[in-house]
Design a protein around this motif. Sequence first.
Motif, mmCIF file in Angstrom:
data_model
loop_
_atom_site.group_PDB
_atom_site.id
_atom_site.type_symbol
_atom_site.label_atom_id
_atom_site.label_comp_id
_atom_site.label_asym_id
_atom_site.label_seq_id
_atom_site.Cartn_x
_atom_site.Cartn_y
_atom_site.Cartn_z
ATOM 1 N N GLN A 334 0.811 -1.205 0.000
ATOM 2 C CA GLN A 334 0.000 0.000 0.000
ATOM 3 C C GLN A 334 0.858 1.274 0.000
ATOM 4 O OE1 GLN A 334 -3.436 -0.371 -0.333
ATOM 5 N NE2 GLN A 334 -2.711 -2.471 -0.614
ATOM 6 N N SER A 335 0.242 2.365 -0.404
ATOM 7 C CA SER A 335 0.883 3.674 -0.353
ATOM 8 C C SER A 335 -0.155 4.713 0.040
ATOM 9 C CB SER A 335 1.487 4.039 -1.712
ATOM 10 O OG SER A 335 2.041 5.349 -1.688
ATOM 11 N N GLY A 336 0.176 5.503 1.048
ATOM 12 C CA GLY A 336 -0.703 6.600 1.429
ATOM 13 C C GLY A 336 -1.841 6.239 2.342
ATOM 14 N N THR A 337 -1.906 4.986 2.801
ATOM 15 C CA THR A 337 -3.022 4.562 3.641
ATOM 16 C C THR A 337 -2.701 4.580 5.128
ATOM 17 O OG1 THR A 337 -2.368 2.228 3.466
ATOM 18 C CG2 THR A 337 -3.889 3.079 1.793
ATOM 19 N N THR A 338 -1.449 4.797 5.470
ATOM 20 C CA THR A 338 -1.031 4.753 6.867
ATOM 21 C C THR A 338 -1.076 6.149 7.472
ATOM 22 O OG1 THR A 338 0.451 2.898 6.370
ATOM 23 C CG2 THR A 338 0.830 4.094 8.436
ATOM 24 N N PRO A 339 -1.842 6.362 8.544
ATOM 25 C CA PRO A 339 -1.860 7.678 9.187
ATOM 26 C C PRO A 339 -0.480 8.053 9.726
ATOM 27 C CG PRO A 339 -3.692 6.309 9.943
ATOM 28 C CD PRO A 339 -2.767 5.409 9.189
ATOM 29 N N GLY A 340 -0.200 9.336 9.769
ATOM 30 C CA GLY A 340 1.070 9.788 10.308
ATOM 31 C C GLY A 340 1.281 11.263 10.038
ATOM 32 N N PRO A 341 2.295 11.850 10.641
ATOM 33 C CA PRO A 341 2.524 13.289 10.490
ATOM 34 C C PRO A 341 2.922 13.710 9.085
ATOM 35 C CG PRO A 341 4.322 12.252 11.693
ATOM 36 C CD PRO A 341 3.244 11.227 11.578
#
Length: 369
Positions: A334-341
């Motif tokens: 995946q790309s861009g699906t993980t929450p974070g700053p």
Amino acid sequence: MNTGYNFRPPSTSPNATSTNYVGPTNGSLATSPVVPGQFFDRIIQIWLENTDFATASAAPEFKSLASRGILLDSYYGLTHPSEPNYVATVGGDFWGMASDNLFNIPSNIATIVDLLDTKSISWASYQENMPTDGFTGFSFSSANYLSPGSSRTRAFYVRKHNPLIIYDSVATVPSRAARIRNFNDFAADVNANAIPQWVFVTPNLVNDGHDTDVKFTSSWLKYWLEPLLANPNFNDGRTLILLTFDENETQTVNNQIFALLLGGSIPASLQGTTDSTFYTHYSALSTVQANWALGSLGRFDTNKTLANVYSPVAAAVGYTNQVVTGSSIPDLSQSGTTPGPLNPDPSLVTPYPAPDTSAVGAGGGPVFV
């Protein structure tokens, strides 16, 4: 990708300086006492780019190298694109990053450097075609040595493949930034027998396969790595070498990549074998922690599923890896699906999390805060 370039050595040998590397050498690093590890006293990570496991494992040079080491055939990148994989392997998280933009991770975020420094374990990163030590620019273009006589320049160096410089806890500390070194410095260090105990190596954009292909990269490995494997200043009997890729090329399938353990620390009985333990880039952190009984970063380096320790090191220290096979292997494509700053989607942006001080990593030491 194949740009039509034919491989051309950037220097006469891996331990010779070259004007193709642009930046002059600053002399060799000062040597320091060796801190013994349980399985290795030096680890050298060499990262290549954007290649499927099947493509690399079928290439003759990679087959030849695999016959002298341990093939890790269940090794996975963490996400796409390139940059988050690089920052994760030194910092224990990719912070939701989903692009190759210019990032400056704040100085209160620790990295592997902080763990190494607690036990005075020497370290350095060597970046091919970086113009000056500690360079913080986004990229650097120089004369195209692949096309002699041409007046054109091209970008051979990019910041996104230089993980430690992305962390302000390294980049803004002069003594640390000076250890992000170019390949002319590498030549000085290997000739002076001053290669540190923890090393990260990034070839330039053609030699790592990013702008070329696995055939081109194979030629670079024959030119650069093969001679160094026979050089005790680089590869002695207590050296472990990880040769791997940042991510696969076919992003519609899970992120399996070629990874290989080489070096003098691999016993003859394990050379030419295959290890099917599930590993990710976080395993590079947990393995170093286990080898030197270090603390942890309190991030994904302590995740029991994602941070298995390389098997020969786990056996040497008595660490029990998790069995992760088949459908239990997480989807890391995946790309861009993980929450974070650093997530580009405002709805997925979160603050930088504090380290989990209750976490216990493979080295057994305290979480670094």
